[in-house]
Structures are given as structure tokens and as C-alpha cells.
Motif scaffolding. Sequence first.
Motif, PDB file in Angstrom:
ATOM      1  N   ALA A   1       0.955  -5.438  -0.113  1.00  0.00           N
ATOM      2  CA  ALA A   1      -0.055  -6.494  -0.142  1.00  0.00           C
ATOM      3  C   ALA A   1      -0.808  -6.501  -1.470  1.00  0.00           C
ATOM      4  CB  ALA A   1      -1.040  -6.308   1.011  1.00  0.00           C
ATOM      5  N   ASP A   2      -1.160  -7.695  -1.941  1.00  0.00           N
ATOM      6  CA  ASP A   2      -1.935  -7.775  -3.172  1.00  0.00           C
ATOM      7  C   ASP A   2      -3.412  -7.511  -2.879  1.00  0.00           C
ATOM      8  OD1 ASP A   2      -3.073 -10.135  -2.151  1.00  0.00           O
ATOM      9  OD2 ASP A   2      -1.689 -11.426  -3.257  1.00  0.00           O
ATOM     10  N   ALA A   3      -4.200  -7.457  -3.930  1.00  0.00           N
ATOM     11  CA  ALA A   3      -5.613  -7.082  -3.788  1.00  0.00           C
ATOM     12  C   ALA A   3      -6.382  -8.054  -2.913  1.00  0.00           C
ATOM     13  CB  ALA A   3      -6.262  -6.979  -5.170  1.00  0.00           C
ATOM     14  N   GLN A   4      -6.096  -9.355  -3.068  1.00  0.00           N
ATOM     15  CA  GLN A   4      -6.813 -10.351  -2.282  1.00  0.00           C
ATOM     16  C   GLN A   4      -6.494 -10.222  -0.796  1.00  0.00           C
ATOM     17  OE1 GLN A   4      -6.160 -14.380  -3.595  1.00  0.00           O
ATOM     18  NE2 GLN A   4      -7.530 -15.259  -2.061  1.00  0.00           N
ATOM     19  N   SER A   5      -5.217 -10.019  -0.471  1.00  0.00           N
ATOM     20  CA  SER A   5      -4.818  -9.853   0.929  1.00  0.00           C
ATOM     21  C   SER A   5      -5.402  -8.578   1.515  1.00  0.00           C
ATOM     22  CB  SER A   5      -3.289  -9.821   1.045  1.00  0.00           C
ATOM     23  OG  SER A   5      -2.721 -11.029   0.585  1.00  0.00           O
ATOM     24  N   LEU A   6      -5.459  -7.541   0.706  1.00  0.00           N
ATOM     25  CA  LEU A   6      -6.011  -6.266   1.163  1.00  0.00           C
ATOM     26  C   LEU A   6      -7.492  -6.411   1.480  1.00  0.00           C
ATOM     27  CD1 LEU A   6      -5.080  -3.255   1.478  1.00  0.00           C
ATOM     28  CD2 LEU A   6      -6.079  -2.890  -0.777  1.00  0.00           C
ATOM     29  N   ARG A   7      -8.198  -7.111   0.598  1.00  0.00           N
ATOM     30  CA  ARG A   7      -9.633  -7.312   0.809  1.00  0.00           C
ATOM     31  C   ARG A   7      -9.883  -8.138   2.074  1.00  0.00           C
ATOM     32  NH1 ARG A   7     -10.486  -8.615  -3.853  1.00  0.00           N
ATOM     33  NH2 ARG A   7     -10.625 -10.883  -3.771  1.00  0.00           N
ATOM     34  N   ALA A   8      -9.078  -9.166   2.278  1.00  0.00           N
ATOM     35  CA  ALA A   8      -9.227  -9.997   3.474  1.00  0.00           C
ATOM     36  C   ALA A   8      -8.929  -9.188   4.737  1.00  0.00           C
ATOM     37  CB  ALA A   8      -8.292 -11.203   3.390  1.00  0.00           C
ATOM     38  N   ALA A   9      -7.915  -8.317   4.669  1.00  0.00           N
ATOM     39  CA  ALA A   9      -7.578  -7.474   5.819  1.00  0.00           C
ATOM     40  C   ALA A   9      -8.708  -6.512   6.143  1.00  0.00           C
ATOM     41  CB  ALA A   9      -6.290  -6.707   5.538  1.00  0.00           C
ATOM     42  N   TYR A  10      -9.319  -5.955   5.090  1.00  0.00           N
ATOM     43  CA  TYR A  10     -10.447  -5.044   5.314  1.00  0.00           C
ATOM     44  C   TYR A  10     -11.594  -5.761   6.015  1.00  0.00           C
ATOM     45  CZ  TYR A  10     -14.938  -2.964   4.259  1.00  0.00           C
ATOM     46  OH  TYR A  10     -16.214  -2.500   4.365  1.00  0.00           O
ATOM     47  N   ARG A  11     -11.938  -6.954   5.560  1.00  0.00           N
ATOM     48  CA  ARG A  11     -13.046  -7.695   6.169  1.00  0.00           C
ATOM     49  C   ARG A  11     -12.743  -7.996   7.643  1.00  0.00           C
ATOM     50  NH1 ARG A  11     -14.594 -12.797   2.679  1.00  0.00           N
ATOM     51  NH2 ARG A  11     -16.187 -12.885   4.305  1.00  0.00           N
TER      52      ARG A  11
ATOM     53  N   GLY B   1      -8.966   0.191  -1.742  1.00  0.00           N
ATOM     54  CA  GLY B   1      -9.711  -0.805  -2.496  1.00  0.00           C
ATOM     55  C   GLY B   1      -9.974  -0.411  -3.934  1.00  0.00           C
ATOM     56  N   THR B   2      -9.608   0.807  -4.315  1.00  0.00           N
ATOM     57  CA  THR B   2      -9.782   1.285  -5.686  1.00  0.00           C
ATOM     58  C   THR B   2      -8.403   1.461  -6.321  1.00  0.00           C
ATOM     59  OG1 THR B   2     -11.731   2.507  -4.941  1.00  0.00           O
ATOM     60  CG2 THR B   2     -10.825   3.072  -7.108  1.00  0.00           C
ATOM     61  N   PRO B   3      -8.110   0.783  -7.434  1.00  0.00           N
ATOM     62  CA  PRO B   3      -6.769   0.850  -8.012  1.00  0.00           C
ATOM     63  C   PRO B   3      -6.264   2.266  -8.248  1.00  0.00           C
ATOM     64  CG  PRO B   3      -8.024  -0.882  -9.074  1.00  0.00           C
ATOM     65  CD  PRO B   3      -8.982  -0.159  -8.177  1.00  0.00           C
ATOM     66  N   GLU B   4      -7.072   3.120  -8.844  1.00  0.00           N
ATOM     67  CA  GLU B   4      -6.617   4.474  -9.147  1.00  0.00           C
ATOM     68  C   GLU B   4      -6.334   5.260  -7.873  1.00  0.00           C
ATOM     69  OE1 GLU B   4      -9.347   3.081 -10.261  1.00  0.00           O
ATOM     70  OE2 GLU B   4      -8.968   2.761 -12.406  1.00  0.00           O
ATOM     71  N   LYS B   5      -7.247   5.141  -6.901  1.00  0.00           N
ATOM     72  CA  LYS B   5      -7.049   5.862  -5.636  1.00  0.00           C
ATOM     73  C   LYS B   5      -5.842   5.314  -4.879  1.00  0.00           C
ATOM     74  CE  LYS B   5     -11.873   7.199  -4.876  1.00  0.00           C
ATOM     75  NZ  LYS B   5     -13.033   7.117  -3.944  1.00  0.00           N
ATOM     76  N   ARG B   6      -5.655   3.994  -4.930  1.00  0.00           N
ATOM     77  CA  ARG B   6      -4.512   3.415  -4.224  1.00  0.00           C
ATOM     78  C   ARG B   6      -3.199   3.865  -4.856  1.00  0.00           C
ATOM     79  NH1 ARG B   6      -3.075  -3.026  -3.119  1.00  0.00           N
ATOM     80  NH2 ARG B   6      -1.274  -2.584  -1.772  1.00  0.00           N
ATOM     81  N   ALA B   7      -3.170   3.904  -6.184  1.00  0.00           N
ATOM     82  CA  ALA B   7      -1.956   4.342  -6.868  1.00  0.00           C
ATOM     83  C   ALA B   7      -1.619   5.782  -6.505  1.00  0.00           C
ATOM     84  CB  ALA B   7      -2.127   4.186  -8.379  1.00  0.00           C
ATOM     85  N   ALA B   8      -2.645   6.647  -6.491  1.00  0.00           N
ATOM     86  CA  ALA B   8      -2.417   8.047  -6.127  1.00  0.00           C
ATOM     87  C   ALA B   8      -1.970   8.162  -4.671  1.00  0.00           C
ATOM     88  CB  ALA B   8      -3.694   8.855  -6.354  1.00  0.00           C
TER      89      ALA B   8
ATOM     90  N   ALA C   1      -0.552 -13.944  -9.904  1.00  0.00           N
ATOM     91  CA  ALA C   1      -0.854 -13.984 -11.330  1.00  0.00           C
ATOM     92  C   ALA C   1      -1.866 -12.938 -11.745  1.00  0.00           C
ATOM     93  CB  ALA C   1      -1.388 -15.385 -11.695  1.00  0.00           C
ATOM     94  N   SER C   2      -2.771 -12.568 -10.844  1.00  0.00           N
ATOM     95  CA  SER C   2      -3.814 -11.631 -11.235  1.00  0.00           C
ATOM     96  C   SER C   2      -3.360 -10.191 -11.219  1.00  0.00           C
ATOM     97  CB  SER C   2      -5.028 -11.786 -10.299  1.00  0.00           C
ATOM     98  OG  SER C   2      -4.644 -11.487  -8.972  1.00  0.00           O
ATOM     99  N   GLY C   3      -2.227  -9.897 -10.561  1.00  0.00           N
ATOM    100  CA  GLY C   3      -1.758  -8.521 -10.488  1.00  0.00           C
ATOM    101  C   GLY C   3      -2.375  -7.765  -9.339  1.00  0.00           C
ATOM    102  N   ILE C   4      -1.636  -6.805  -8.774  1.00  0.00           N
ATOM    103  CA  ILE C   4      -2.100  -6.105  -7.581  1.00  0.00           C
ATOM    104  C   ILE C   4      -3.316  -5.249  -7.854  1.00  0.00           C
ATOM    105  CG2 ILE C   4      -0.554  -4.134  -7.885  1.00  0.00           C
ATOM    106  CD1 ILE C   4      -0.226  -4.123  -4.849  1.00  0.00           C
ATOM    107  N   TYR C   5      -3.452  -4.731  -9.064  1.00  0.00           N
ATOM    108  CA  TYR C   5      -4.568  -3.853  -9.364  1.00  0.00           C
ATOM    109  C   TYR C   5      -5.537  -4.519 -10.351  1.00  0.00           C
ATOM    110  CZ  TYR C   5      -1.545  -0.444  -7.174  1.00  0.00           C
ATOM    111  OH  TYR C   5      -0.734   0.216  -6.283  1.00  0.00           O
ATOM    112  N   SER C   6      -5.686  -5.829 -10.207  1.00  0.00           N
ATOM    113  CA  SER C   6      -6.501  -6.545 -11.186  1.00  0.00           C
ATOM    114  C   SER C   6      -7.982  -6.299 -11.024  1.00  0.00           C
ATOM    115  CB  SER C   6      -6.229  -8.052 -11.084  1.00  0.00           C
ATOM    116  OG  SER C   6      -6.566  -8.513  -9.779  1.00  0.00           O
TER     117      SER C   6
END
Length: 342
Positions: free
Chosen positions: A16-26, A54-61, A78-83
Motif C-alpha cells: 500500500a502507498d502512503a495515502q492508502s496506509l494513512r486512510a487505513a489507519y484512520r 507511518g514513518t518511512p525509515e521505520k517502515r523500511a526497517a 507519483a508521490s512515491g510510497i515514502y514521500s
Amino acid sequence: MSEPDFYAVLQVAPQADAQSLRAAYRRRARQTHPDQGGSAEEFHQVQLAWETLGTPEKRAAYDRSRDVPRATDDDAGASGIYSRSFTASTSGAASARGQNGTDSRRRGTSRSPQADQPPRYEPPLSNPEPLSLTLTSQKVHGEFAARGLFGSRSQRVQQHTAALLEKHVLGQLPAARLFNDVLLDPVETDRRGRRRTPRGDQRAEHVLLCGQTLVLVASFEVPADAVSWDGRALRARGKTIPLPNLSAAVRRLRGTLKETARAAGDAPALQTHTQVILHSPDGDLFHPVVESRGVPSGAAPLPAGRALSLITETLAASAQANMVDRHLMTALRDQLATPDVD
């Protein structure tokens, strides 16, 4: 106990991209909130999942540790998953220190069994001193004096915060008490017994007390969907939002309470904490989202839903979480800018 699958907790695909992840969290935060029929444990797991994903570095790890395939640019949009990096402190899990906090709240803070026990009063209620039974049993003390015909915007925010604290914190902790509009410096009386407001008239908006744990709270309404926090300044839509120095305020109040306690022959071992609550104009308890830049997420002011959970867990962690300290209650009532009467 093994770590849960955070993607499963949020009910979202690992790609999931960042926007979808944020929506899922809410969505999951609303579904699992205790007020909506969820459990505290479910809600806590959702907060843990969001803090990591929700944090790019933590998610990557996290993805590397679980060998989760990362999304491609096409998958992420277009914005990228870790934008963008949006973080929020887990309930009771933060280490907060700096302008808005003087305390250290360690990850994994657990609720003390005493928090759910019937209140234990010190001194016992058989002793009429230092506070009447009626005031001892009262959970909310003090009010905000009216300012103008309809009240100011800041006063409406303070009243809204007080209502949320009463519902979401006092409702979960039988021994917790809330004090509104509290003067930081000692209040004196003149020869006629009339109160004299301390010079400078510095105040705390809200003070929560449970056992001998105290949390000083300030709140702001932020007309933005997201804000950034660098450990010193809060920014929204390119503007800096000035925040009070709560660390200095809590030191002053702690000194005042200890001075009062010494005069009464008491010596409470106060544990003090601070929290800034951010409100969304539409009443969404999980907005604005806080983007924490280069500092521990716990140092950030928090949206109301996250802050209320953190405050509750902080107060509930004490082994004295079922104690109502009548001496401390009396001392705080003496500091009310607008005292009520029995």
C-alpha cells in the motif's frame, strides 16, 4: 509474545502507498476505539502499527525484517510510497523531553492493576480534613471565567478539552481528578482573608491528578490536516504556531504544591508530565496528523485521540493509580483561578 503483523492490524496490503496506509489507519483507529465498541488492546495495536508503518525509515526497517516486498513507483503513485513521514506517539510509549515535556515515558508502559480498583482515600474519609466528602468525591474542579458575551475562541477550545478529558480520562480512571484554570504560583490572602492573585497571573489550562501523578495539559485548535514538529516549533501551512513552555510551567506548579505540602506536614513524591493536545476544527480526534522531523515521536504535540490515550496510560501506570490524595486535591483547589464552593 511474537510481534503482530502490522499490515494485518491496519487491514492493508504490504504494498500500500502512503495515502492508502494513512486512510487505513484512520479507519482502524475509529473502529477499534473503546468508545466505538473496540478494546483498549486493539486500539493500542493500531497505534503501534501506525507508529512503525507511518514513518518511512521505520517502515523500511520493518519490511526488511519481515522480507516484505516494497512497492514500485507505479504502485506508490507519483508521490512515491515514502514521500511523506507522518508519526504519532503510541499511548504511554513515548520518551518526551524538551520545550513541552519534562518527563520520560518509556515504551511499553503498562496499566497498573490498581487503576481499575475502587478509589482509596488518603487520609481516609473518616477524617473530615483536609477536604469535605462532597469535594473529595467531585471529579472536576474549577471553571473558565466568561470572557465576553459569547466567550473567546481559546476559552471554547479549553472547555472542549475539559469535556474530552472528563469523558475519556476520568471515565476510565475512578481515582483521577481534573482541575481547570490553575494558577502556577502560590495564592496568598490579605488580612481580611481575601485571595490575592499572584503577580504575573500565570496559569495551567488543565491539571490531571491520579495518585501522586500529575499531568499538565494545554490545547490548541489547528486549522490544518497535517502539521510538522521539529522538537522546538510546530508549523502548519507555512506558519509557526507558538506553544507554551510547559516544562517551566510544570516546574513552577510542582514547586508550589510541594511548598504547600511541606507547610501541611506532608511530602508527596510527585511524578509530573506534560501534554499538548491539538484539535481539528471538524472535531476529528485523530487530526491533525503530526509529522515529526528528526525527533522522537513522543516529543510531539498530539491530536486529541492520541493525546487522551497517552494521558490515560500515563496516569494508569502508577502503583498508586487508585489513590485519591486529599492533601494534593486541597492544594490544587487552593490554586484554582475561579474556585467553586462546597
